[in-house]
Design an enzyme around this catalytic site. Structure first.
Site, short mmCIF file in Angstrom:
data_model
loop_
_atom_site.label_atom_id
_atom_site.label_comp_id
_atom_site.label_asym_id
_atom_site.label_seq_id
_atom_site.Cartn_x
_atom_site.Cartn_y
_atom_site.Cartn_z
N SER A 36 -14.34 24.11 -33.16
CA SER A 36 -14.28 25.50 -32.68
C SER A 36 -14.88 25.69 -31.30
CB SER A 36 -15.02 26.42 -33.68
OG SER A 36 -16.41 26.18 -33.61
N LYS A 37 -15.63 24.72 -30.81
CA LYS A 37 -16.40 24.91 -29.57
C LYS A 37 -15.50 24.82 -28.33
CE LYS A 37 -19.56 25.21 -32.52
NZ LYS A 37 -20.96 24.98 -32.77
N VAL A 38 -16.00 25.31 -27.19
CA VAL A 38 -15.13 25.40 -26.00
C VAL A 38 -14.86 24.03 -25.37
CG1 VAL A 38 -15.74 27.80 -25.52
CG2 VAL A 38 -16.99 25.95 -24.36
#
Ligand SMILES: *Cc1c(COP(=O)(O)O)cnc(C)c1O
Length: 448
Positions: free
Chosen positions: A201-203
């Site tokens: 989910s992280k950028v």
């Protein structure tokens, strides 16, 4: 029909699809194919005459963040535990950490046999409140962990000041802030060490992954040993076919390495990070304007912030509206309008059902320890208020265009206008309701 909420069976504001996440950078397939054919899938495999992707990513990420050292690791969770142990945190030590964060902020401190001391946050930034931190310091405090939450940076001027005054190491958890800057310096480079998560989910992501960055060579060496079963990389490459990891016996560790596949993906994804951050920032600025016009209060960031990144867009409901309506009713109504999951913000960690030390035998280290880690001993009024009043959207929603922002604003406007329909006793929902499109970071932590 148009005026009815979608969650009550009316027409939704939006039915077009949303962007998807992750978005692979153009070089990813080639880099992964390269690893497949290379004869080396891990740094603990034999050296093949060229730099490992792990080394290449470590160099690139250190340079990106303006620090001398980066040690990639298996996850954000692993990175936090490595950083804590590299600071010398161990059995019975207290570590101050914000009460509003992903559950790993608490579980990692427990994981090194230390005692999490949950601290309240600033109501506008939702990040650690420096005054609350100072009030929690005791002679057993051994470190402070600050989280740059959602799209905000913590007040690092005040926090680095406190850490220096008390001689405490300060770890920046940058799992939600890759690329952000504070007074022109990248987050993670402002304190003793910075930790990152590269979970799905992280950028910046490789599905799973993490990293610790630091300016301190000795600190980095400790992290290296801790993450590779007590081994560290040789200074000069060995002969092809030999091991690049040497057994020093300096500091015992555990295997928390990332694979070459993950490192290859990260090396390529890093080249796309700035442009993606910029797109999210521009869309968020437009959304801020629209939602502020409706009386909502977008999360703000500390005064020293020079560049914000959006892992999550967070906004507070207008005062005086939905006071008696559960936040979940509001987020479900928004999700139904948008076909995209709007979620409440994190529950304060001590109240999070995923934070349950008593369910694990490994924390039964004696009555004194069990009392000290009892989640019931923490009162966090600002975290609790934020949890009751804050709506969040995963950054995927910010990867599209201005029209998407107009749709989000229209959904908020519609739900605000029809708020009375959501009040308890206003009748059961009979619409299709939102599918369970939850942000994976809110539902499951594979490391637990
Ligand atoms: C995601 C996250 C973590 C944990 O990272 P994993 O890679 O999932 O272990 C820790 N802290 C924060 C603030 C996070 O958002």
């Amino acid at each position: 029909m148009v005026s009815r909420l979608a969650v009550k069976g009316g027409d939704a504001v939006r039915t077009r699809p949303w962007p998807v996440w992750p978005q692979p950078a153009p070089g990813v397939p080639g880099a992964v194919a390269d690893v497949l054919a290379s004869g080396r899938w891990s740094i603990s495999g034999p050296y093949r005459g060229t730099d490992s992707y792990e080394r290449r990513f470590a160099r690139a990420f250190a340079a990106y963040n303006g620090v001398a050292h980066c040690v990639p690791a298996a996850s954000g969770t692993a990175s936090l535990m490595l950083a804590l142990e590299a600071c010398g945190v161990g059995a019975g030590d207290e570590v101050i950490v914000p009460g509003l964060s992903w559950v790993a902020s608490g579980s990692t401190i427990l994981g090194v046999n230390a005692v999490p001391v949950f601290c309240d946050v600033d109501p506008e930034t939702l990040c650690l409140d420096p005054a609350a931190v100072e009030a929690q310091i005791t002679e057993r405090t051994r470190a402070i962990v600050v989280v740059h939450l959602y799209s905000a940076l913590a007040d690092m001027d005040a926090l680095t000041g406190i850490a220096e005054r008390y001689g405490l190491p300060l770890i920046e958890d940058c799992a939600q802030a890759h690329g952000a800057t504070y007074r022109g310096v990248r987050v993670g480079a402002l304190a003793t060490a910075g930790t990152f998560s590269m979970q799905h989910s992280k950028v910046l992501t490789s599905g799973e992954g993490g990293a610790v960055i630091t300016r301190d060579a000795d600190f980095a060496r400790r992290v290296e040993h801790l993450r590779a079963d007590g081994r560290c990389l040789t200074d000069a490459p060995p002969a092809p076919g030999a091991m690049e990891l040497v057994e020093t016996g300096e500091l015992m560790g555990n295997n928390r390495c990332i694979s070459e596949f993950q490192a290859a993906i990260l090396t390529e994804q890093l080249t796309a990070l700035d442009a993606q951050n910029e797109r999210r920032r521009a869309n968020a600025a437009l959304l801020d304007e629209r939602l502020a016009g409706l009386g909502l209060r977008p999360q703000s960031t500390s005064a020293g912030t020079t560049s914000r990144t959006y892992y999550t867009y967070a906004v507070r409901l207008p005062d005086g509206q939905f006071e008696d309506t559960p936040i979940s009713a509001v987020t479900e109504a928004l999700s139904a309008e948008l076909g995209f999951p709007a979620l409440p913000c994190y529950a304060p960690i001590p109240a999070n059902r995923l934070y349950a030390p008593h369910t694990r035998r490994r924390y039964t280290l004696g009555l004194d320890h069990e009392e000290r880690i009892d989640p019931k001993r923490f009162a966090l009024p600002v975290c609790e208020e934020a949890a009751r009043r804050t709506v969040t959207l995963h950054h995927t929603a910010l990867l599209g265009d201005a029209e998407d922002m107009e749709d989000i604003a229209a959904a908020f406007g519609k739900v605000l206008r029809h708020g009375a329909e959501l009040a308890p006793g206003a009748g059961p929902a009979h619409g299709a309701g939102p599918a369970h499109l939850a942000d994976p970071a809110h539902v499951a932590d594979p490391a637990l």
